[in-house]
Enzyme design. Structure first.
Site: not given
Ligand code: 2HA
Ligand code: ZN
Length: 294
Positions: A121, A145, A147, A175, A216
């Site tokens: 990525e 990133h 999952h 919050e 994803h």
């Protein structure tokens, strides 16, 4: 007398912070197999600290143009590497890359001792870094990133709209609007790893610190490891509460109202975009399950 302390790059604060964050993500269950990736834009003094152990590799195309990152150095996870292993062998799992003067190529200068490439990525990471560096005057240094299970689950049942995801997540914990006042963006399902999803994500990063990739995972961005991990954690926890709530019943008996969000914003000195404070029918969830009359 000039004092010179030679430091092992693995003992530096930024490296230790990166390793701890990667391991925290693994322990949260967000990094099955080789899932997820992390990158950090190094400070000039950290590049100086690391230089002793650098060994320059060949220039390779990034797969995206990031002129705003010319000459920058990044610590990144390796493609196909497991977050689970970062703490055990960082020099095998991670690498430091340098971006060239055009912002079109990179070369590895440290790490991946057993071969390999930076994260698949990389275009998304670098395009997000470019946007955030510009938007925050260089303050933001981390792109993450993961999952995240509950956020992914929600992308199957909520409309893939920034307004819906932001509002639903904000309602789940008081919050939330304070931690991510600009909201979250949503990218529809796209093929990962390429320039197209990178462009869509970085466009959202102009407005938000969080982008959800349908079916994803999530991208989060922040100043440092604590803030970026904390942001990912907060969004995912709100998603977990929503998943639990929707699992009990499709509507809410009570929730935080638009006017209450406005009061919260005043007291906590955040500004919440009005586009997220729309009036709903009663306390109903915006989940499609409710529209089906279940
Ligand atoms: O395997 O998470 O999106 C790394 C990824 C690709
Ligand atoms: Zn992924």
């Amino acid at each position: 007398m000039e004092e010179y302390i030679k430091m092992n790059i693995l003992d530096t604060e930024f490296m230790q912070g990166f390793i701890r964050m990667a391991n925290d993500g693994w322990e949260q269950g967000w990094h099955e197999r080789n899932g997820g990736n992390l990158s950090y834009r190094m400070k000039p003094e950290e590049v100086v600290q690391g230089k002793e152990s650098f060994k320059e590799g060949q220039w390779q195309p990034i797969g995206a143009k990031v002129p705003g990152l010319a000459g920058e150095f990044f610590l990144v996870t390796g493609s196909g590497k497991y977050f689970r292993n970062v703490i055990l062998s960082p020099e095998d799992s991670l690498c430091i890359i340098e971006v060239d003067k055009q912002g079109e190529n990179y070369r590895r200068v440290w790490g991946l001792v057993n071969g390999g490439k930076p994260t698949s990525e990389l275009p998304s990471h670098l395009m997000n870094h470019e946007v955030k560096k510009k938007a925050t005057d260089g303050k933001y240094r981390v792109i993450y990133h993961a999952h995240t299970t509950n956020v992914i689950a929600l992308t199957f049942v909520l409309p893939l709209k920034d307004e819906v995801f932001t509002r639903e997540l904000w309602e789940m914990a008081t919050e939330c609007p304070v931690v991510f006042p600009s909201g979250v963006g949503v990218v529809p399902w796209m093929v990962p790893g390429g320039r197209e999803i990178a462009a869509a994500t970085s466009e959202l990063m102009k407005e938000y610190d969080v982008a959800i990739w349908a079916h994803h995972g999530m991208f989060a961005s922040g100043e440092d490891f604590d803030l970026t991990f904390g942001l990912m954690h907060t969004v995912e926890k709100a998603a977990e509460i929503l998943v639990k709530t929707l699992s009990m019943r499709p509507d809410k008996l009570q929730t935080i109202q638009p006017e209450e969000f406005r009061h919260l914003a005043e007291d906590f000195h955040v500004s919440l975009p009005e586009k997220f404070l729309f009036e709903k029918q009663g306390t109903q969830s915006t989940a499609p399950v409710e529209k089906q009359g279940i």
